[in-house]
Scaffold this active site. Sequence first.
Site, PDB file in Angstrom:
ATOM      1  N   HIS A   1       0.620  -1.083  -0.033  1.00 63.04           N
ATOM      2  CA  HIS A   1      -0.132  -0.340   0.041  1.00 63.04           C
ATOM      3  C   HIS A   1       0.898   1.496  -0.044  1.00 63.04           C
ATOM      4  O   HIS A   1       2.073   1.675   0.875  1.00 63.04           O
ATOM      5  CB  HIS A   1      -0.766   0.205   1.563  1.00 63.04           C
TER       6      HIS A   1
ATOM      7  N   ASP B   1       3.243  -4.461   7.942  1.00 62.68           N
ATOM      8  CA  ASP B   1       2.176  -3.779   7.630  1.00 62.68           C
ATOM      9  C   ASP B   1       0.733  -3.865   8.281  1.00 62.68           C
ATOM     10  O   ASP B   1       0.090  -5.154   7.391  1.00 62.68           O
ATOM     11  CB  ASP B   1       2.085  -2.936   6.195  1.00 62.68           C
TER      12      ASP B   1
ATOM     13  N   GLN C   1      -4.411  -4.745   7.087  1.00 58.59           N
ATOM     14  CA  GLN C   1      -5.468  -5.696   6.608  1.00 58.59           C
ATOM     15  C   GLN C   1      -5.296  -7.053   7.043  1.00 58.59           C
ATOM     16  O   GLN C   1      -5.888  -7.964   6.978  1.00 58.59           O
ATOM     17  CB  GLN C   1      -5.093  -6.204   5.143  1.00 58.59           C
TER      18      GLN C   1
ATOM     19  N   LYS D   1     -10.024  -0.789  11.273  1.00 53.61           N
ATOM     20  CA  LYS D   1     -10.170  -1.408  10.225  1.00 53.61           C
ATOM     21  C   LYS D   1     -10.519  -2.578  11.476  1.00 53.61           C
ATOM     22  O   LYS D   1     -10.996  -4.349  10.483  1.00 53.61           O
ATOM     23  CB  LYS D   1      -8.856  -1.431   9.540  1.00 53.61           C
TER      24      LYS D   1
ATOM     25  N   CYS E   1      -4.695   2.435  -3.446  1.00 52.55           N
ATOM     26  CA  CYS E   1      -4.040   3.382  -2.854  1.00 52.55           C
ATOM     27  C   CYS E   1      -2.655   1.634  -3.406  1.00 52.55           C
ATOM     28  O   CYS E   1      -1.576   1.366  -2.658  1.00 52.55           O
ATOM     29  CB  CYS E   1      -3.645   3.277  -1.416  1.00 52.55           C
TER      30      CYS E   1
HETATM   31  N1  C6P Z   1      -5.792   1.141   3.237  1.00 51.76           N
HETATM   32  C1  C6P Z   1      -8.235   0.498   1.820  1.00 51.76           C
HETATM   33  O1  C6P Z   1      -9.157   0.346   0.802  1.00 51.76           O
HETATM   34  P1  C6P Z   1      -4.841   3.844   7.396  1.00 51.76           P
HETATM   35  O2  C6P Z   1      -4.970   4.999   5.976  1.00 51.76           O
HETATM   36  O3  C6P Z   1      -3.389   5.060   7.851  1.00 51.76           O
HETATM   37  O4  C6P Z   1      -6.122   4.115   7.987  1.00 51.76           O
HETATM   38  O5  C6P Z   1      -4.160   2.725   6.112  1.00 51.76           O
HETATM   39  C2  C6P Z   1      -3.378   2.658   5.417  1.00 51.76           C
HETATM   40  C3  C6P Z   1      -2.808   1.311   5.499  1.00 51.76           C
HETATM   41  C4  C6P Z   1      -1.985   0.169   4.874  1.00 51.76           C
HETATM   42  N2  C6P Z   1      -1.627  -0.524   4.484  1.00 51.76           N
HETATM   43  C5  C6P Z   1      -2.649  -1.414   4.155  1.00 51.76           C
HETATM   44  C6  C6P Z   1      -2.407  -2.689   3.295  1.00 51.76           C
HETATM   45  C7  C6P Z   1      -3.600  -1.033   4.161  1.00 51.76           C
HETATM   46  O6  C6P Z   1      -4.601  -1.608   2.766  1.00 51.76           O
HETATM   47  C8  C6P Z   1      -4.104   0.784   4.233  1.00 51.76           C
HETATM   48  C9  C6P Z   1      -5.137   1.025   4.124  1.00 51.76           C
HETATM   49  C10 C6P Z   1      -7.641   0.908   2.828  1.00 51.76           C
HETATM   50  O7  C6P Z   1      -7.896  -1.056   1.158  1.00 51.76           O
HETATM   51  C11 C6P Z   1      -7.793   3.135   2.616  1.00 51.76           C
HETATM   52  S1  C6P Z   1      -6.740   2.990   0.897  1.00 51.76           S
END
Ligand code: C6P
Length: 411
Positions: A122, A199, A202, A225, A365
């Site tokens: 991401h 990370d 997910q 999440k 993203c």
């Molecule tokens: N992915 C998706 O729809 P934040 O925005 O900081 O809470 O998380 C960022 C992030 C980082 N790593 C992974 C693997 C992610 O999936 C995400 C967030 C969402 O896929 C919003 S872009």
Amino acid sequence: MDTDWEQVRSDFPVLQQVVNEESLVYLDNAATSQKPMTVLQSINQFYLHDNANVHRGIHTLAQRATEQYEAVRDQVRQFINATTANEIIFTKGTTDSLNLVASTYGQFIQAGDEIILTIMEHHSNLIAWQQLALQKHATLKYINLTKEQDLDLKDAAQKITDKTKIVAIAHASNVLGVVNPIKTITKLAHQHGAVVVCDGAQAVAHLPVDVQDLDVDFYAFSGHKMLAPTGIGVLYGKQALLKKMPPYQYGGEMISVVNQYDSTWAELPYKFEAGTPNIAGVIGLGKAIDYLNHIEMTNIWRHEQELVQYIFPKLLADPTLTIYGPPSVTKHTGVIAFNLHSLHPHDVATALDQDGVAVRAGHHCAQPLMNALDLKATVRMSLSFYNNWADLDNFLAALKDTKEFFNHELI
Ligand code: C6P
């Protein structure tokens, strides 16, 4: 454990609504999860009865707020099996946690060092390292995918060398739906003296996470999440590493002594928590963890896998769909990205929404991954444990309607 999944579902008020004259089918859980009543109530309760700043006041409300806030830190420690609560830093979310590591641990990176990412990262776990590499004249390398669109471990073994200082990798992909073999990567990275930044955005709401077992050096995730509010997240870091890292931001509560021309820093974890934190967010996170613990993470993983086993083969067998990620049901999380014939993903998502089905469409993203797959965008459905079989059948029916609507001879 025998879970009443319909009872679980009824704990989420937002799911009990009609959208575009159809019952809502919420399949955008990878973007953000819905919140159970207990989490919503805990936030209200905090503002109605206990609202005060933490670590500052000695009055009763300040003590109550501080006790609740610090109790959640220990809950998070237990949830991911960190060694001590000092290893748990509250942040704004995964993005903030990863930027924290890149800005602070990143200061130890020197010209010629190598930073290894995977092509499925991401943007949060990619741009921070890309920019660090540019600033430090370090080299960025990407671990590629196999033909099956899984992580290529042979490529990983070639790219992780003694020059590698950081390996940054998603625990689970937000597009391909794969769970990466973090223990294997960590072992490899440590053999070469590199640290692993994982990370967990997910993963953490879907499978049990044990940071000691994974042996990762850093683990980042977002509250929103995993049933908690937005604006709260966690960075786990091994204590020895966090101790030697400089602060991320400067301000109140992260200091020991401030003089006119120099300052010293607070002990962990406060060194990394400058300013008034998201107290209500932390309290909501605590209730979210209570909720997940009550169902049990192993049970959640098993249930989501049952849902995947129902839907994935049906999607895979549909000749009008292209499915991304490994074509094996046992290798898929509840994240399933696809395209419907040559239709634009935004059109598909809009048509599904007309039937009350919420999915995401776009590059998710993950533009370097899209480029590697020679794609601009995909549709993505993503499950949570509170989805039920009716959601999946309604999704399939909506997909059929979508094909009819576009009259593409797709049926
Ligand atoms: N992915 C998706 O729809 P934040 O925005 O900081 O809470 O998380 C960022 C992030 C980082 N790593 C992974 C693997 C992610 O999936 C995400 C967030 C969402 O896929 C919003 S872009």
